[in-house]
Design a protein around this motif. Structure first.
Motif, PDB file in Angstrom:
ATOM      1  N   LEU A 228     -17.811   5.689 -24.264  1.00  0.00           N
ATOM      2  CA  LEU A 228     -19.011   6.443 -24.574  1.00  0.00           C
ATOM      3  C   LEU A 228     -18.892   7.080 -25.951  1.00  0.00           C
ATOM      4  O   LEU A 228     -17.831   7.610 -26.299  1.00  0.00           O
ATOM      5  CB  LEU A 228     -19.198   7.556 -23.526  1.00  0.00           C
ATOM      6  N   CYS A 229     -19.973   7.046 -26.728  1.00  0.00           N
ATOM      7  CA  CYS A 229     -20.048   7.784 -27.987  1.00  0.00           C
ATOM      8  C   CYS A 229     -21.452   8.364 -28.122  1.00  0.00           C
ATOM      9  O   CYS A 229     -22.117   8.616 -27.116  1.00  0.00           O
ATOM     10  CB  CYS A 229     -19.643   6.918 -29.173  1.00  0.00           C
ATOM     11  N   HIS A 230     -21.927   8.553 -29.329  1.00  0.00           N
ATOM     12  CA  HIS A 230     -23.241   9.156 -29.540  1.00  0.00           C
ATOM     13  C   HIS A 230     -24.369   8.169 -29.241  1.00  0.00           C
ATOM     14  O   HIS A 230     -25.253   8.445 -28.441  1.00  0.00           O
ATOM     15  CB  HIS A 230     -23.349   9.687 -30.971  1.00  0.00           C
ATOM     16  N   HIS A 231     -24.338   7.007 -29.887  1.00  0.00           N
ATOM     17  CA  HIS A 231     -25.396   6.005 -29.690  1.00  0.00           C
ATOM     18  C   HIS A 231     -24.884   4.648 -29.195  1.00  0.00           C
ATOM     19  O   HIS A 231     -25.673   3.769 -28.901  1.00  0.00           O
ATOM     20  CB  HIS A 231     -26.176   5.781 -30.988  1.00  0.00           C
ATOM     21  N   GLY A 232     -23.581   4.440 -29.142  1.00  0.00           N
ATOM     22  CA  GLY A 232     -23.029   3.202 -28.600  1.00  0.00           C
ATOM     23  C   GLY A 232     -22.275   2.331 -29.582  1.00  0.00           C
ATOM     24  O   GLY A 232     -21.633   1.376 -29.175  1.00  0.00           O
ATOM     25  N   GLY A 233     -22.320   2.646 -30.860  1.00  0.00           N
ATOM     26  CA  GLY A 233     -21.638   1.822 -31.864  1.00  0.00           C
ATOM     27  C   GLY A 233     -20.130   1.999 -31.872  1.00  0.00           C
ATOM     28  O   GLY A 233     -19.374   1.025 -31.811  1.00  0.00           O
ATOM     29  N   ARG A 234     -19.683   3.229 -31.973  1.00  0.00           N
ATOM     30  CA  ARG A 234     -18.236   3.484 -31.981  1.00  0.00           C
ATOM     31  C   ARG A 234     -17.604   3.071 -30.657  1.00  0.00           C
ATOM     32  O   ARG A 234     -16.525   2.472 -30.635  1.00  0.00           O
ATOM     33  CB  ARG A 234     -17.949   4.975 -32.222  1.00  0.00           C
ATOM     34  N   SER A 235     -18.282   3.390 -29.551  1.00  0.00           N
ATOM     35  CA  SER A 235     -17.720   3.049 -28.247  1.00  0.00           C
ATOM     36  C   SER A 235     -17.627   1.538 -28.059  1.00  0.00           C
ATOM     37  O   SER A 235     -16.694   1.058 -27.415  1.00  0.00           O
ATOM     38  CB  SER A 235     -18.525   3.697 -27.119  1.00  0.00           C
ATOM     39  N   MET A 236     -18.564   0.799 -28.632  1.00  0.00           N
ATOM     40  CA  MET A 236     -18.496  -0.667 -28.553  1.00  0.00           C
ATOM     41  C   MET A 236     -17.247  -1.173 -29.276  1.00  0.00           C
ATOM     42  O   MET A 236     -16.542  -2.052 -28.774  1.00  0.00           O
ATOM     43  CB  MET A 236     -19.753  -1.300 -29.145  1.00  0.00           C
ATOM     44  N   GLN A 237     -16.962  -0.615 -30.431  1.00  0.00           N
ATOM     45  CA  GLN A 237     -15.763  -1.012 -31.175  1.00  0.00           C
ATOM     46  C   GLN A 237     -14.492  -0.679 -30.388  1.00  0.00           C
ATOM     47  O   GLN A 237     -13.560  -1.489 -30.327  1.00  0.00           O
ATOM     48  CB  GLN A 237     -15.728  -0.326 -32.535  1.00  0.00           C
TER      49      GLN A 237
ATOM     50  N   THR B 222     -12.789  -3.098 -19.785  1.00  0.00           N
ATOM     51  CA  THR B 222     -13.670  -2.121 -20.409  1.00  0.00           C
ATOM     52  C   THR B 222     -15.131  -2.548 -20.355  1.00  0.00           C
ATOM     53  O   THR B 222     -15.444  -3.732 -20.284  1.00  0.00           O
ATOM     54  CB  THR B 222     -13.310  -1.898 -21.893  1.00  0.00           C
ATOM     55  N   VAL B 223     -16.000  -1.534 -20.394  1.00  0.00           N
ATOM     56  CA  VAL B 223     -17.432  -1.730 -20.607  1.00  0.00           C
ATOM     57  C   VAL B 223     -17.868  -0.696 -21.636  1.00  0.00           C
ATOM     58  O   VAL B 223     -17.200   0.322 -21.836  1.00  0.00           O
ATOM     59  CB  VAL B 223     -18.273  -1.572 -19.314  1.00  0.00           C
ATOM     60  N   ASN B 224     -18.978  -0.958 -22.281  1.00  0.00           N
ATOM     61  CA  ASN B 224     -19.555  -0.017 -23.222  1.00  0.00           C
ATOM     62  C   ASN B 224     -20.790   0.617 -22.596  1.00  0.00           C
ATOM     63  O   ASN B 224     -21.594  -0.074 -21.976  1.00  0.00           O
ATOM     64  CB  ASN B 224     -19.942  -0.722 -24.526  1.00  0.00           C
TER      65      ASN B 224
ATOM     66  N   LEU C  55      -9.877  -2.138 -26.957  1.00  0.00           N
ATOM     67  CA  LEU C  55      -9.118  -1.980 -25.717  1.00  0.00           C
ATOM     68  C   LEU C  55      -9.084  -3.275 -24.899  1.00  0.00           C
ATOM     69  O   LEU C  55      -8.055  -3.600 -24.296  1.00  0.00           O
ATOM     70  CB  LEU C  55      -9.684  -0.833 -24.886  1.00  0.00           C
ATOM     71  N   ALA C  56     -10.180  -4.007 -24.891  1.00  0.00           N
ATOM     72  CA  ALA C  56     -10.203  -5.296 -24.189  1.00  0.00           C
ATOM     73  C   ALA C  56      -9.168  -6.242 -24.794  1.00  0.00           C
ATOM     74  O   ALA C  56      -8.483  -6.974 -24.063  1.00  0.00           O
ATOM     75  CB  ALA C  56     -11.599  -5.910 -24.237  1.00  0.00           C
ATOM     76  N   GLN C  57      -9.022  -6.219 -26.103  1.00  0.00           N
ATOM     77  CA  GLN C  57      -8.004  -7.055 -26.762  1.00  0.00           C
ATOM     78  C   GLN C  57      -6.589  -6.612 -26.390  1.00  0.00           C
ATOM     79  O   GLN C  57      -5.656  -7.406 -26.469  1.00  0.00           O
ATOM     80  CB  GLN C  57      -8.174  -7.006 -28.281  1.00  0.00           C
TER      81      GLN C  57
END
Length: 109
Positions: free
Chosen positions: A67-76, A88-90, A81-83
């Motif tokens: 989780l982050c503010h809008h989803g960009g950082r958390s997606m990264q 993980t999910v975003n 983490l998946a690697q």
């Protein structure tokens, strides 16, 4: 990378065999401004830039929703983490969408 909406987090968490982690990767001031503590998940705060150095603090057997503010950082972070072998999910739309979809008492910033 799988994405779930904030409205889907509780259902996703209920389907997990291990208690999942909600990994908030925002900065400390952001978490003080707006935060959530969803039932059934353990909230862990690790700012994005600290993740590589602190990855050993995370349990690989537990699923992680990022989780982050809008989803960009958390997606990264979710991708990183998946690697590293984590499940993980975003959380798409981040805490902003959480306020709109789940809990309107969470401040929008």
């Amino acid at each position: 990378m799988q994405q779930i909406t904030p409205a889907q987090v509780a259902q996703w968490a209920a389907q997990q065999t291990q208690r999942p982690v909600l990994l908030d990767v925002r900065e400390g001031w952001e978490c003080q401004t707006a935060s959530t503590q969803p039932e059934g998940l353990e909230l862990v705060h690790m700012p994005m830039q600290t993740i590589p150095a602190r990855v050993s603090e995370l349990d690989r057997s537990r699923p992680i929703a990022c989780l982050c503010h809008h989803g960009g950082r958390s997606m990264q972070v979710a991708y990183f983490l998946a690697q590293q072998g984590f499940e993980t999910v975003n959380v798409a739309g981040g805490i902003h969408a959480w306020s709109l979809q789940v809990d309107p008492t969470i401040p929008v910033y």
